[in-house]
Structures are given as structure tokens and as C-alpha cells.
Design a protein around this motif. Sequence first.
Motif, PDB file in Angstrom:
ATOM      1  N   CYS A   1      40.955  46.489  37.050  1.00 48.87           N
ATOM      2  CA  CYS A   1      42.359  46.532  36.987  1.00 48.87           C
ATOM      3  C   CYS A   1      42.725  47.521  35.979  1.00 48.87           C
ATOM      4  O   CYS A   1      42.269  47.792  35.198  1.00 48.87           O
ATOM      5  CB  CYS A   1      43.017  45.277  37.192  1.00 48.87           C
ATOM      6  N   GLY A   2      44.011  47.955  36.247  1.00 48.37           N
ATOM      7  CA  GLY A   2      44.397  49.058  35.159  1.00 48.37           C
ATOM      8  C   GLY A   2      45.828  48.957  35.081  1.00 48.37           C
ATOM      9  O   GLY A   2      46.727  48.079  35.827  1.00 48.37           O
ATOM     10  N   ASN A   3      46.301  49.446  33.952  1.00 57.68           N
ATOM     11  CA  ASN A   3      47.882  49.521  33.942  1.00 57.68           C
ATOM     12  C   ASN A   3      48.370  51.079  33.396  1.00 57.68           C
ATOM     13  O   ASN A   3      47.865  51.547  32.426  1.00 57.68           O
ATOM     14  CB  ASN A   3      48.103  48.598  32.576  1.00 57.68           C
ATOM     15  N   ASP A   4      48.603  51.802  34.536  1.00 58.19           N
ATOM     16  CA  ASP A   4      49.245  53.316  34.560  1.00 58.19           C
ATOM     17  C   ASP A   4      50.273  53.278  33.261  1.00 58.19           C
ATOM     18  O   ASP A   4      49.921  54.275  32.817  1.00 58.19           O
ATOM     19  CB  ASP A   4      49.398  53.545  35.699  1.00 58.19           C
TER      20      ASP A   4
ATOM     21  N   VAL B   1      50.212  52.192  30.131  1.00 62.52           N
ATOM     22  CA  VAL B   1      49.676  52.484  28.975  1.00 62.52           C
ATOM     23  C   VAL B   1      48.429  52.993  28.914  1.00 62.52           C
ATOM     24  O   VAL B   1      47.645  53.326  28.030  1.00 62.52           O
ATOM     25  CB  VAL B   1      49.573  51.299  28.095  1.00 62.52           C
ATOM     26  N   GLY B   2      47.669  53.178  30.079  1.00 64.41           N
ATOM     27  CA  GLY B   2      46.489  53.926  30.403  1.00 64.41           C
ATOM     28  C   GLY B   2      45.338  52.888  29.955  1.00 64.41           C
ATOM     29  O   GLY B   2      44.335  53.605  29.657  1.00 64.41           O
ATOM     30  N   HIS B   3      45.452  51.648  30.051  1.00 64.98           N
ATOM     31  CA  HIS B   3      44.292  50.718  30.101  1.00 64.98           C
ATOM     32  C   HIS B   3      43.681  50.467  31.261  1.00 64.98           C
ATOM     33  O   HIS B   3      44.202  50.512  32.268  1.00 64.98           O
ATOM     34  CB  HIS B   3      44.809  49.545  29.409  1.00 64.98           C
ATOM     35  N   ALA B   4      42.352  50.300  31.197  1.00 66.80           N
ATOM     36  CA  ALA B   4      41.577  49.786  32.137  1.00 66.80           C
ATOM     37  C   ALA B   4      40.810  48.632  31.873  1.00 66.80           C
ATOM     38  O   ALA B   4      40.623  48.523  30.695  1.00 66.80           O
ATOM     39  CB  ALA B   4      40.548  50.560  32.840  1.00 66.80           C
ATOM     40  N   ARG B   5      40.624  47.456  32.715  1.00 64.64           N
ATOM     41  CA  ARG B   5      39.866  46.408  32.365  1.00 64.64           C
ATOM     42  C   ARG B   5      38.860  46.116  33.551  1.00 64.64           C
ATOM     43  O   ARG B   5      38.897  45.957  34.616  1.00 64.64           O
ATOM     44  CB  ARG B   5      40.842  45.030  32.429  1.00 64.64           C
TER      45      ARG B   5
END
Length: 70
Positions: A27-30, A32-36
Motif C-alpha cells: 500500500c502507498g501514500n501518494d 508523501v511518496g511512501h510505500a509499505r
Amino acid sequence: MTVAPGDIGAIDIEENAGTDRLTLRVCGNDAVGHARLVATLDNLGKGAGGAAVQNLNIMAGVDPVAGLVF
């Protein structure tokens, strides 16, 4: 191996219990540019339980690799 959607609120850690299955979630957060990446795996059969079975085979006189009596 299963790749499951990562957009769930919580992960059930027992979903792979009693199996040799691996489940991956990404999953990611566009914003802040994070991926998990989250992986769940039940590997109890490969640890102490597997060693106990091998020890029983040795004590019974069975070759733990080939399954032959020696």
C-alpha cells in the motif's frame, strides 16, 4: 504466495495459520511518496516443530533425510 490488496484497516495475523502460505500486501501514500510492504507467514513447521520430528526420526532409527531405517 498470495498478493492481497493493501487498502484494509487491519491485518489478521492468523490468516495463514496452519499453512505454508505467504501473503504480501503493498500500500502507498501518494501525498508523501511512501510505500509499505507487509508480509504474513506461518513458519512454525519449519522451526522447533520440524527439529522435534527430525529428532524423533533419529531416535526411532529412521534416516531423517531418506526415511529409511538404518
